[in-house]
Design an enzyme around this catalytic site. Structure first.
Site, PDB file in Angstrom:
ATOM      1  CD  GLN A 103      -2.729  -1.125  -0.179  1.00  0.00           C
ATOM      2  OE1 GLN A 103      -3.387  -0.187  -0.578  1.00  0.00           O
ATOM      3  NE2 GLN A 103      -2.579  -2.244  -0.888  1.00  0.00           N
ATOM      4  CG  HIS A 160     -50.815  13.671   0.744  1.00  0.00           C
ATOM      5  ND1 HIS A 160     -50.531  14.922   0.267  1.00  0.00           N
ATOM      6  CD2 HIS A 160     -49.670  12.941   0.591  1.00  0.00           C
ATOM      7  CE1 HIS A 160     -49.260  14.936  -0.157  1.00  0.00           C
ATOM      8  NE2 HIS A 160     -48.725  13.750   0.041  1.00  0.00           N
ATOM      9  CD  GLU A 198      -8.533   1.202   0.178  1.00  0.00           C
ATOM     10  OE1 GLU A 198      -7.497   1.733   0.644  1.00  0.00           O
ATOM     11  OE2 GLU A 198      -8.812   1.202  -1.022  1.00  0.00           O
ATOM     12  CG  HIS A 199      -6.909  -2.888   1.265  1.00  0.00           C
ATOM     13  ND1 HIS A 199      -6.383  -1.669   0.882  1.00  0.00           N
ATOM     14  CD2 HIS A 199      -7.550  -3.378   0.179  1.00  0.00           C
ATOM     15  CE1 HIS A 199      -6.695  -1.444  -0.395  1.00  0.00           C
ATOM     16  NE2 HIS A 199      -7.399  -2.452  -0.845  1.00  0.00           N
ATOM     17  CG  HIS A 213      -1.188   2.159  -4.209  1.00  0.00           C
ATOM     18  ND1 HIS A 213      -1.465   2.095  -5.544  1.00  0.00           N
ATOM     19  CD2 HIS A 213      -1.610   0.983  -3.685  1.00  0.00           C
ATOM     20  CE1 HIS A 213      -2.036   0.918  -5.820  1.00  0.00           C
ATOM     21  NE2 HIS A 213      -2.129   0.226  -4.711  1.00  0.00           N
ATOM     22  CG  ASP A 217      -4.667  -4.416  -4.870  1.00  0.00           C
ATOM     23  OD1 ASP A 217      -5.720  -3.912  -4.433  1.00  0.00           O
ATOM     24  OD2 ASP A 217      -3.544  -4.195  -4.383  1.00  0.00           O
TER      25      ASP A 217
END
Lengths: 434, 434
Positions: free
Chosen positions: A259, A420, A327-328, A262, A361
């Site tokens: 990670q 209504h 996230e992961h 990235h 991934d």
């Protein structure tokens, strides 16, 4: 050096809260520029898109050349090696198989009053996928966005991808073809998002836009939201690994670095119940950083945002993980299923030491577009649901209207919504007259 | 007078496109004011909320009085008539029964390589529901927002509701109690949204905020989106009725007026295959408008945004409806199921002449929070899914990693993500060494 925290230390709660509150994204404020670009595309259509493409991508096009032709796509795809092609096809097949299982069912039933109730799912008619150019032009993201759309039944699926100086990643075009994308446009940035949302003479408008992008793309997606649907606005990637001392420190180090490489704003965190193991992993990270191609990026991420947290036990590790809502999440422990049962907020969970996050991934099957920045507290990864919508259905019989209509009328009156109430009353009166 | 269109007329396409493109919302731009309010609440917490409540709601509170006490709620609920209470309870029971059926299943399976794949659903931990004060303080909306949250399993469920001059609608508090809301705060506007998103000493932060509100509330929800989840930003209400000549024009007129009475920007459209029936409905609307309590609002909506469209047949009516993608769609025709099968985009469908839309607002069971402004093209009404999120799960065995790992490694290398590839390679090497 990353931060080293220990949950037994007196200052831990404050340090952990600071880690949670860390702001990792520092996007430039491009909103005014983006607003002007969108207005320009709405006013001048193709002419604006072509001018902006010439300016930002240094590429002179005509409207007729905005989209790749089938022949151009074929020629680019032919440049891909058989091995890369086979890998993409395996990934596509596994992603398709996983997402097919996500397709929800229509439901219909009759209740005790005789009323028929239910819902139906239908696909978004047209979707546009944004694919960044340059270094972040990932064929795997094409598969992860396009395949759920196709599985959901989207009729028209297009890609917008900038081609700076006319260059394109052949793997992106091959992934698009494998996933069944109809058209790939050579356009990027806010102008591409505007063209997809509002349409031009050449680009038919879509109903939903997904896919990652830079600050301009993100700001444009926020602005067109409402006119079209969008997916999440993704932040820098994150991984949290919970690992016990039985693991190979080098494997865990590589998972953390996968990670960190990235983005300098990515975040990698290890939680372990063994402080010495934490030190061993940190040492393995430093060793791997010596030779990693992206060591500048990964090193900055690990130094600025990395953390190694030692807890008393794994239950405490799970509790901290839930506050992070990663996230992961890798669970590299003896009984990962038991630990997973304690996890309430995470985008994706990877169980056991033989499931490195990188599998997810590319080829695992689940989507790699996942909620970042703690948004797994309230949102999910991309799925077929992002390309479907539910229509609720109700059909009253005269008997069911007689049974529940008076309550509706009463509530309408209590809310001062007379019409209504009258719309129900007119029918009830007819029934009462027989 | 509304617009009268006929699909056989030469100018129809242009007129219909203009109807589709009509901008009905004219929200003031309050974004700068809202940004300042949010910053103030983040900086000063309770003190800011209390000051803004004093200013906007003319109500002096202390932090200890921000939330209604159980005794205060009890006293207000006691003011509700038994008939209104019974109607609310019936509505709650039906809404709960419908939304219980929406609960999705967890899935887990083993693929051909031996990999375990699946997903799990978990609830958002804490949700905040915004309930407007004054005229738009609808107890039915409390049920429609709170019940799906409770069914989903949200642990902590709170309401923010302004109480201008200290007044509150007892039915709102009763609906909150019936739906199982934990706390009701006397606060509104952007300051309430900020308090729910960021928390104060008194108000614990939530993970998701839903519910309607004025321009300040909508702008604040947009701004806190990302920090917390939000539901859609709702626009003015809409109804589309497809009706044949066998209907009572007065019933259809009342159905059209039941949306028109909400808001001068609401839109009511009739599509019929019989021009004379369209005229008869328009005449019935005019007659009902003479005596309707909200005739000023409903009349303005019908005059400015109403439309009666005559088509050659019902299939054409369905095709036009799909271009409109209405929030509410009534199918008052001989075979409503057959016509419904042609509908691809709609928030909610009401089948047959005995299912007035108002049933769905209160007691039908489906949610009345639905996509407006053509967003049914890409989004759905509120449901339990808005309070759930999905975590994907993967577990590789050594065999499954050996089978698919090499493809992941190859794709990682093609994307220049070396650590991704190495994290897979390190494991494969161990397996190869046996």
């Amino acid at each position: 050096m990353p931060q080293f925290l220990n949950s037994a230390d007196p200052g831990f709660e404050a340090a952990f809260a600071a880690l949670l509150g860390m702001k990792r994204e520092d996007s430039p404020d491009v909103d005014a520029a983006v607003a002007a670009i969108i207005a320009d595309v709405r006013a001048r259509g193709d002419a604006a898109v072509l001018e902006l493409t010439a300016r930002f991508d240094r590429l002179e096009l005509t409207a007729g050349r905005l989209a790749f032709t089938p022949g151009e796509i074929e020629a680019e795809c032919a440049r891909v090696s058989p091995e890369d092609r086979a890998a993409l096809e395996l990934a596509a097949e596994r992603i398709r198989a996983y997402h097919l299982r996500q397709m929800p069912q229509d439901e219909q039933w009759t209740d005790a009053t005789g009323a028929m109730l239910g819902w139906r799912w239908t696909a978004v008619s047209a979707a546009g996928l944004y694919v960044p150019g340059g270094l972040a032009s990932y064929p795997s993201s094409v598969l992860m966005n396009a395949i759920p759309a196709r599985v959901a039944g989207v009729e028209r699926l297009v890609i917008a991808c900038p081609t700076p100086d006319g260059t394109v990643n052949p793997l992106v075009l091959l992934a698009a073809r494998i996933a069944g994308v109809d058209t790939v446009y050579r356009m990027g940035g806010a102008q591409a998002i505007a063209a997809l949302a509002y349409g031009t003479a050449t680009v038919a408008p879509v109903d939903k836009i997904t896919g990652p992008g830079n600050a301009y793309v993100a700001a444009a997606k926020r602005r067109v939201f409402g006119k079209v649907g969008i997916d999440m606005i993704a932040g820098p990637s994150e991984i949290l690994v919970i690992a016990d001392a039985a693991n190979d420190p080098d494997w865990i180090a590589l998972d953390l670095l996968s990670q960190a490489e990235h983005d300098e704003s990515a975040q990698s965190i290890l939680i372990t119940d063994d402080a010495a193991f934490g030190q061993a992993v940190a040492a393995a990270v430093e060793k791997r950083l010596e030779s990693l191609e992206r060591r500048a990026i990964a090193g900055a991420s690990w130094r600025d945002y990395g953390a190694v947290i030692t807890t008393r036990d794994l239950a405490e590790a799970a509790a901290l993980s839930n506050r992070i809502a990663p996230e992961h999440l890798e669970l590299c422990v003896a009984d990962p299923e038991a630990l997973a049962a304690r996890i309430t907020h995470a985008g994706a969970i990877f169980l056991g030491a033989f499931t490195p996050e990188a599998i997810g991934d590319y080829v695992g099957g689940p989507n790699h577009v996942l909620p970042t920045a703690r948004s797994a507290r309230f949102s999910s990864g991309l799925s077929v649901m992002d390309f479907l919508k539910r229509t609720t259905i109700a059909r009253m019989t005269p008997e069911s209207l007689a049974a529940i209509g008076p309550a509706a009328e009463r509530l309408a009156i209590s809310e001062s919504l007379q019409a209504h109430g009258l719309s129900v009353r007119a029918r009830l009166d007819r029934l009462n007259r027989g």
